[in-house]
Enzyme design. Structure first.
Site, PDB file in Angstrom:
ATOM      1  N   LYS A 171       0.851  -1.242  -0.134  1.00 32.01           N
ATOM      2  CA  LYS A 171      -0.055  -0.104   0.093  1.00 32.01           C
ATOM      3  C   LYS A 171       0.853   1.415   0.133  1.00 32.01           C
ATOM      4  O   LYS A 171       1.836   1.434   0.599  1.00 32.01           O
ATOM      5  CB  LYS A 171      -0.842   0.042   1.178  1.00 32.01           C
ATOM      6  CG  LYS A 171      -2.010   1.207   1.438  1.00 32.01           C
ATOM      7  CD  LYS A 171      -2.752   1.024   2.695  1.00 32.01           C
ATOM      8  CE  LYS A 171      -3.692   2.026   2.834  1.00 32.01           C
ATOM      9  NZ  LYS A 171      -4.572   1.855   3.844  1.00 32.01           N
ATOM     10  N   SER A 221      -9.557   1.846   3.135  1.00 30.88           N
ATOM     11  CA  SER A 221      -8.608   2.571   2.275  1.00 30.88           C
ATOM     12  C   SER A 221      -7.732   2.018   1.545  1.00 30.88           C
ATOM     13  O   SER A 221      -7.028   2.360   0.605  1.00 30.88           O
ATOM     14  CB  SER A 221      -7.919   3.873   3.098  1.00 30.88           C
ATOM     15  OG  SER A 221      -7.173   3.328   4.278  1.00 30.88           O
ATOM     16  N   SER A 239      -9.627  -0.515   7.388  1.00 34.46           N
ATOM     17  CA  SER A 239      -8.972  -0.257   6.160  1.00 34.46           C
ATOM     18  C   SER A 239      -8.409  -1.534   5.494  1.00 34.46           C
ATOM     19  O   SER A 239      -8.091  -1.390   4.081  1.00 34.46           O
ATOM     20  CB  SER A 239      -7.957   0.850   6.027  1.00 34.46           C
ATOM     21  OG  SER A 239      -8.752   1.927   6.241  1.00 34.46           O
TER      22      SER A 239
END
Lengths: 522, 101, 504
Positions: free
Chosen positions: C82, C157, C181
């Protein structure tokens, strides 16, 4: 925005009134009408090896931005980890200042934006500092006017320093600079902040009290060996708060904060400057604006900063990246037991032991000669003699060669040797000075120099008498003058004798002999 | 727990504190959204009574410290690598108003 | 092994193949890079693909093996990272314009650990800007599309990381979880996602959103792979002052458990009412029956303060974020916008942050600034911290009666792109089940449990274990996964429709 407009009006009015009214320059007069209340905030840069929250070197030097890492640069993703030695130093400082040490202390974020702040928040402490509620005793005045003054300490806490800004442009000052440059080497260095209680009742002596307090803090940090505390280098910084209350009023005046106070002398001058400025404003019916002022070394005055439209809101909250600091009570007690004697208490004690006034002790301390004098006394030399040599001849020589006493190369033993020899009549003061000359030049210890240079007072009175007779004969006209009553002329004959003996005679004894030989009495 | 009313909520002041130069349009859109959110979050006043301790660390962690040792950091090149502007090994920043440090 | 097989192989299988020399790491990575090329134009999981770096790393692994060196437990396994994790020299944008061109000069601890395990980082994945969001639509660089249905969100997210794994672009991935997330995107994309106990995975190098809530977590297509990745990234880190001591727990062994008898499951009463889609609840109810059939005990439990989790979270997280994001001030890195040549530093800071941050980030910064400001701190931030205490107590009490707490991970299946973008409160509702867990710092997993009867989209079940008992997640999930896969004839992910190619 009405608030900002009012402030601005007040500031304009103040400036206008100051130029109109007579400036009250006399502190005595100021204090007849007003009661000054002062407060001091000092920041001490700790001399730890590494920074507060990372392993970068905490000392100066090197290229700009060469003592940095992701943590002290505040790079995204970095995290702080607290320096144990810095916490310990803070606790030791608090203990030395008679503070309570928190059983649980916390770091907090102080949020504000400034280019020298890598994270745009400073990790500091807010409502749970390491140390609270202490005091420091200082002495002000001299002789019969010496007074002990107790300065209350509100808190001692730990935080991190910012980077250093330099300003581009002609003056190097912030005003008018078109850009600034930042070096983050200093960012993250541990800082201990010490805040006093409001200091009331100092009256005219407020400047001296302020100065004395900062001087004592400096001495204390040296005794604890936690900081270099050099004001000129910034490892000891001082902000001065001053307010005036009308005499007899129970309401304190509006205070101002003055920064850029870079020496002990400036501390006193800044307080004095603010007291007189504020008195002048109040005398003409003006109001004091709460603001941060800047002290100017060259003029000894303070000037106002930018009037802020809104007060800063630091939005303090507990630092989530750092654990609670819970000092072990047993360990704190141990630190307390090992607390060094406070510097001025030590000077008072030694002064009493040695029979010196506090000011004399202060002088010795300033010359960093306390230990040297003490050692010398322990070797059997009378305190007055110890002081005489260290603070007299040796201090003079140190000044001449722009060095300090410790670097001269003269030991307490050397001084003891000389002092003893003089007491035994083996040396005169003049010869003693020659001994020290030799020691400093590296010829050896005092004993060795005495031997190698053959320094000794002529003790054979018969031999001395012969030299005196020769000198009198050689200076017959002078001798006549002395006999006629011009006693002062005897110095010429004494000088001749000293020359002939290569100084190895006691001048006072020679004079007596000469006078005797001439049959003249003083 | 205080309810936030429209007048108390000084968006311009908050924008200044947060150093964000919102357009008027953005402020106009933001205001009702923020008020709605704040109204929603005000519910916690129903249960957050004085006897409850605030929790700032999930687990009890105390005295996490490091020893006072120097460890390697970044080279000046690496440190300055992201700088929008640099001069003579320092970060160059725009002019600062007022305030001597 | 064919390329297709490499793309669907598990991390454990790949590591074994590479270690025994049956397949080279270079082959594995090449297959994945080609697949990324083929489908990421449509999925948009990646913000940056490091083909050169990945191949170099893979060849390195291969030469290590050739010279007889011992290889790490993730040898040759393609991992997606990420973009909120600092990787030295590689773009790390956090999905934001303000960091569009930032290349960190240092590696996050998790990156070092992955490299030490001989994993191959193939690229950085898309995310909601600064991890604020539940759909990845708040990315400044465009949204990621759900591999199951490209018109829908992958969740957020960590949407990019979830999509990368769900589309076989990477075998496993790293995400970050602050309020759900990792778990929620895992549920929406039909894969496994775990949020470890707070403090057990280092945050050093994780760009901070909410410091007291953030945790790095693994994505994988099966429970064992998640355990493998979790084991690699967990561990005490002296660079992280909130890092827990090393755990001796063997997560991989736990993931080999097959026995669910006498495990007590607690179903959260408060997480099956209003807001939860019927189709989601149907699948969840079916799984409860399955648990019972496997010999487990299933009972109702209550978390009375759970509903206060959302408002508390939306005070605490923005408050911490408003402080954490202050450093983006145009002075040392990132975007700098000068409104005019003579601008002051304050003007530059304000103009930069206005231009560089998206609207959700700005919204949360303002809320956080407000909640911390003088006069409001006690009423907002401090109060919200009390709710944490209450929720933690609720869980603590519940765990005296049960071993693992379960609920649907997300109230709904993946919603359409654009559906909730203009309604922040509707977006916040997506985290109803995941937020309380974060506030209490507990470990939790989302396990795929089926497809919605209504729209055919994946549904996940959230398992929560007591603090520092992350292994219970794996020992409870593994038998369930095994039983479900038996029903499905294979992992749920194999039921995903093929992705229409879209080159990058």
């Amino acid at each position: 925005m009405g608030w900002a407009t009012d402030y601005k009006k007040a500031a304009d009015l103040e400036r206008q009134q100051m130029t109109e009214s007579a400036v009250t320059a006399d502190l005595e007069m100021v204090c007849q009408k007003y009661e000054p209340v002062i407060g001091l905030e000092t920041h001490v840069e700790l001399s730890t090896n590494s920074k507060m929250f990372c392993g970068c070197p905490a000392h100066f030097g090197g290229e700009a931005n060469s003592h940095v890492c992701p943590v002290c640069l505040g790079l995204p993703g970095s995290l702080p980890v607290a320096n144990r030695a810095a916490i310990e130093a803070t606790i030791r400082i608090g203990l030395a200042m008679n503070c309570q040490i928190a059983s649980r202390a916390r770091f907090a974020r102080k949020n504000y934006f400034y280019p020298d702040m890598p994270k745009d928040f400073q990790i500091s402490q807010y409502d749970e500092p390491l140390c609270t509620g202490g005091y420091l005793d200082i002495w002000v005045g001299e002789g019969a006017n010496r007074d002990r003054f107790r300065v209350g300490i509100t808190r001692v806490h730990l935080e991190e320093d910012t980077g250093k800004l330099t300003h581009g442009g002609e003056t190097g000052r912030i005003h008018g600079a078109s850009y600034s440059l930042v070096d983050y080497n200093r960012a993250g260095v541990p800082l201990v902040e010490i805040v006093t209680d409001p200091i009331v009742g100092a009256g005219e002596r407020a400047p001296e009290v302020a100065r004395g307090y900062v001087a004592e803090v400096r001495e204390l940090m040296r005794a604890l060996d936690v900081s270099d505390v050099r004001m000129e280098e910034g490892s000891l910084r001082c902000d001065v708060n001053v307010s005036l209350a009308p005499r007899g009023s129970s309401v304190w005046g509006q205070r101002t904060e003055t920064k850029n106070v870079n020496s002990l002398r400036s501390v006193a001058r800044a307080v004095r400057a603010e007291m007189t400025r504020q008195a002048a404003v109040l005398d003409s019916g003006g109001v004091i604006v709460q603001e941060t002022r800047h002290f100017h070394e060259d003029t000894g005055e303070t000037t106002g900063g930018r009037i802020k439209e809104e007060a800063e809101d630091y939005r303090y909250f507990p630092e989530p990246d750092l654990a609670v600091v819970a000092p072990d009570p047993a360990w704190v007690n141990e630190l307390k037991a090992n607390s060094p004697e406070l510097p001025s208490a030590k000077l008072e004690r030694l002064g009493a032991e040695w029979g010196f006034e506090y000011e004399q002790m202060r002088e010795i301390a300033n010359a960093e000669a306390v230990e040297l004098v003490r050692e010398t006394i322990e070797l059997g030399v009378a305190p007055t003699d110890s002081r005489k040599w260290w603070m007299g001849e040796l201090a003079r020589r140190a000044n001449e060669s722009e060095t300090d006493l410790l670097a001269l190369g003269v030991s307490a033993k050397d001084v003891a040797t000389v002092a003893t020899a003089i007491n035994n009549g083996e040396l005169s003061d003049a010869l003693g000075r020659q001994v020290f000359e030799g020691v400093i030049a590296g010829e050896g210890s005092a004993d060795q120099v005495i031997k190698s240079r053959g320094l000794a007072l002529v003790s054979d009175s018969g031999a001395l008498q012969r030299v005196v007779d020769e000198a009198i004969a050689a200076n017959a006209d002078v001798a006549e003058k002395v006999k006629q009553g011009k006693v002062s002329a005897v110095g010429v004959i004494v000088g001749a004798v000293m020359k002939a003996t290569q100084g190895k005679a006691d001048a006072a004894a020679v004079r007596k002999l000469v006078m005797n030989s001439l049959g003249v009495s003083d | 727990m205080s309810q936030v009313n429209s007048e108390q909520f000084d968006l311009a002041h908050l924008a200044k504190l947060a150093r964000i130069d919102f357009s008027q349009e953005e402020l106009d859109t933001l205001r009702p959204q923020l008020l709605a959110i704040l109204e929603y979050v005000a519910r916690i006043g129903e249960v957050a009574t004085p006897d409850v301790e605030p929790m700032s660390h999930v687990f009890k962690l105390e005295n996490v410290v490091r020893s006072d040792e120097v460890t390697p950091g970044l080279s000046p090149e690496d440190a300055l690598s992201g700088a929008p502007e640099q001069r003579a090994g320092r970060f160059a920043v725009p002019r600062i108003l007022g305030e001597e440090e | 092994m064919s390329n297709q097989q490499l793309l669907t192989a598990s991390a454990a299988e790949i590591a074994d193949l590479v270690t025994t020399g049956k397949v080279t790491a270079a082959e594995v990575v090449t297959a994945h890079l080609a697949h990324i090329d083929q489908v990421d134009g449509a999925v948009r999981a990646f913000l940056d693909v490091d083909a050169e770096g990945a191949l170099r790393a893979a060849r390195n692994v291969d030469s290590k093996r050739e010279s007889g060196e011992k290889l790490g437990s993730l040898a040759g396994v393609p991992v997606a990272l990420k973009d909120v994790v600092a990787q030295k020299g590689r773009p790390t944008t956090c999905g934001s314009r303000i960091l569009e061109n930032w290349h960190p000069p240092y590696d996050a601890t998790v990156v070092t650990k992955l490299q030490d395990a001989d994993a191959v980082i193939v690229g950085k994945t898309n995310m909601d800007e600064f991890a604020m969001g539940s759909s990845t639509e708040n990315s400044a660089f465009g949204p990621t599309h759900n591999p199951w249905d490209l018109t829908r969100v992958p969740g957020g997210s960590s949407g990019g990381s979830a999509a990368a794994v769900a589309s076989n672009e990477a075998t496993v991935a790293i995400g970050s979880d602050t309020g759900g997330s990792v778990r929620q995107p895992a549920a929406l994309t039909g894969i496994v996602g775990v949020k470890p106990t707070y403090g057990t995975v280092s945050r050093y190098g994780l760009v901070a959103f909410a410091s007291s809530l953030d945790q790095i977590g693994p994505f994988a297509r099966n429970v064992k792979d998640a355990a493998l990745l979790h084991s690699v990234i967990a561990g005490h880190d002296p660079r992280d002052g909130t890092s827990a001591p090393d755990s001796k727990k063997d997560l991989i062994a736990a993931a080999n458990n097959s026995d669910l008898r006498s495990v007590r499951f607690g179903v959260v009463r408060e997480m099956r009412g209003e807001g939860f889609a019927p189709a989601v609840l149907d699948e969840f109810d079916r799984v409860q029956e399955l648990l019972k059939s496997l010999g487990a005990d299933v009972q109702d439990i209550s978390l009375p303060h759970a509903s206060y989790g959302t408002p508390a979270y939306y005070l605490i997280a923005p408050s911490e974020a408003s402080s954490n994001l202050a450093r983006f001030d145009a002075m040392r890195y990132g975007l700098r916008v000068s409104p005019n040549p003579d601008a002051t530093v304050e003007e530059v800071m304000s103009a930069t942050r206005e231009a560089g941050f998206g609207s959700e980030v700005k919204r949360r910064i303002v809320i956080g600034t407000f909640a911390l400001s003088t006069g409001y701190y006690d009423a907002f931030y401090a109060q919200a911290q009390k709710v944490r205490t209450l929720i933690a107590r609720d869980y603590h009490d519940a765990f005296s009666a049960v071993d693992v707490i379960i609920s649907p991970t997300s109230p709904t299946t993946a919603f359409k792109l654009g559906e909730r973008v203009n309604d922040p409160l509707a977006m916040y509702a997506a985290d109803l089940a995941t937020l309380p867990v974060s506030l209490a710092g507990l470990p939790a997993m989302s396990l795929p449990i089926g497809l919605s009867q209504e729209d055919g989209l994946p549904i996940g079940m959230q398992l929560v274990a007591p603090a520092f008992k992350d292994e219970l997640l794996y020992s409870a999930a593994a038998p369930v996964e095994a039983a479900l896969e038996k029903q499905w004839g294979g992992p749920l992910i194999t039921k995903r429709p093929p992705i229409l190619s879209g080159s990058r």
